[in-house]
Design a protein around this motif. Structure first.
Motif, mmCIF file in Angstrom:
data_model
loop_
_atom_site.group_PDB
_atom_site.id
_atom_site.type_symbol
_atom_site.label_atom_id
_atom_site.label_comp_id
_atom_site.label_asym_id
_atom_site.label_seq_id
_atom_site.Cartn_x
_atom_site.Cartn_y
_atom_site.Cartn_z
ATOM 1 N N MET A 1 0.854 -1.166 0.000
ATOM 2 C CA MET A 1 0.000 0.000 0.000
ATOM 3 C C MET A 1 0.900 1.229 0.000
ATOM 4 N N ASP A 2 0.509 2.213 -0.812
ATOM 5 C CA ASP A 2 1.301 3.427 -0.938
ATOM 6 C C ASP A 2 0.982 4.415 0.182
ATOM 7 N N ARG A 3 -0.311 4.660 0.389
ATOM 8 C CA ARG A 3 -0.721 5.566 1.468
ATOM 9 C C ARG A 3 -2.191 5.343 1.787
ATOM 10 N N GLU A 4 -2.632 5.960 2.865
ATOM 11 C CA GLU A 4 -4.021 5.831 3.295
ATOM 12 C C GLU A 4 -4.468 7.150 3.884
ATOM 13 N N GLU A 5 -5.726 7.500 3.649
ATOM 14 C CA GLU A 5 -6.323 8.678 4.268
ATOM 15 C C GLU A 5 -7.774 8.347 4.593
ATOM 16 N N VAL A 6 -8.367 9.123 5.454
ATOM 17 C CA VAL A 6 -9.761 8.908 5.832
ATOM 18 C C VAL A 6 -10.609 9.970 5.132
ATOM 19 N N VAL A 7 -11.636 9.516 4.410
ATOM 20 C CA VAL A 7 -12.552 10.398 3.699
ATOM 21 C C VAL A 7 -13.960 10.036 4.135
ATOM 22 N N ASP A 8 -14.682 11.009 4.659
ATOM 23 C CA ASP A 8 -16.042 10.779 5.150
ATOM 24 C C ASP A 8 -16.093 9.628 6.147
ATOM 25 N N GLY A 9 -15.076 9.541 6.989
ATOM 26 C CA GLY A 9 -15.041 8.527 8.025
ATOM 27 C C GLY A 9 -14.634 7.138 7.553
ATOM 28 N N ARG A 10 -14.278 7.010 6.278
ATOM 29 C CA ARG A 10 -13.899 5.702 5.740
ATOM 30 C C ARG A 10 -12.468 5.756 5.211
ATOM 31 N N PRO A 11 -11.727 4.692 5.408
ATOM 32 C CA PRO A 11 -10.341 4.700 4.899
ATOM 33 C C PRO A 11 -10.310 4.608 3.370
ATOM 34 N N ARG A 12 -9.465 5.424 2.788
ATOM 35 C CA ARG A 12 -9.223 5.365 1.344
ATOM 36 C C ARG A 12 -7.767 4.964 1.183
ATOM 37 N N ARG A 13 -7.546 3.852 0.492
ATOM 38 C CA ARG A 13 -6.195 3.320 0.344
ATOM 39 C C ARG A 13 -5.719 3.488 -1.098
ATOM 40 N N TYR A 14 -4.474 3.844 -1.241
ATOM 41 C CA TYR A 14 -3.859 4.029 -2.547
ATOM 42 C C TYR A 14 -2.754 2.994 -2.717
ATOM 43 N N PHE A 15 -2.696 2.427 -3.910
ATOM 44 C CA PHE A 15 -1.711 1.396 -4.205
ATOM 45 C C PHE A 15 -0.932 1.789 -5.451
ATOM 46 N N ARG A 16 0.261 1.270 -5.591
ATOM 47 C CA ARG A 16 1.069 1.467 -6.792
ATOM 48 C C ARG A 16 1.233 0.126 -7.490
ATOM 49 N N LEU A 17 1.200 0.160 -8.815
ATOM 50 C CA LEU A 17 1.445 -1.055 -9.583
ATOM 51 C C LEU A 17 2.948 -1.326 -9.655
ATOM 52 N N THR A 18 3.296 -2.570 -9.544
ATOM 53 C CA THR A 18 4.686 -2.968 -9.763
ATOM 54 C C THR A 18 4.935 -3.003 -11.269
ATOM 55 N N ASP A 19 6.179 -3.176 -11.669
ATOM 56 C CA ASP A 19 6.487 -3.326 -13.090
ATOM 57 C C ASP A 19 5.746 -4.530 -13.662
#
Length: 51
Positions: A1-19
């Protein structure tokens, strides 16, 4: 996982694709593009139900 933030009380997770993942997505996109070309070619053929 690249990063995480909370939006409207719910976690939003961001991922990066590998090669490898980028290659898999590119291969699948090409496969889908080729399949769409087959369907489009059949739909536009004279005498088809859609031409």
């Amino acid at each position: 996982m690249d990063r995480e933030e909370v939006v409207d009380g719910r976690p939003r997770r961001y991922f990066r694709l590998t090669d490898h993942g980028t290659g898999v997505v590119s291969t699948e996109a090409l496969r889908m593009q080729q399949a769409a070309s087959v369907v489009t070619g059949r739909l536009l053929r004279p005498g088809s139900a859609f031409a």
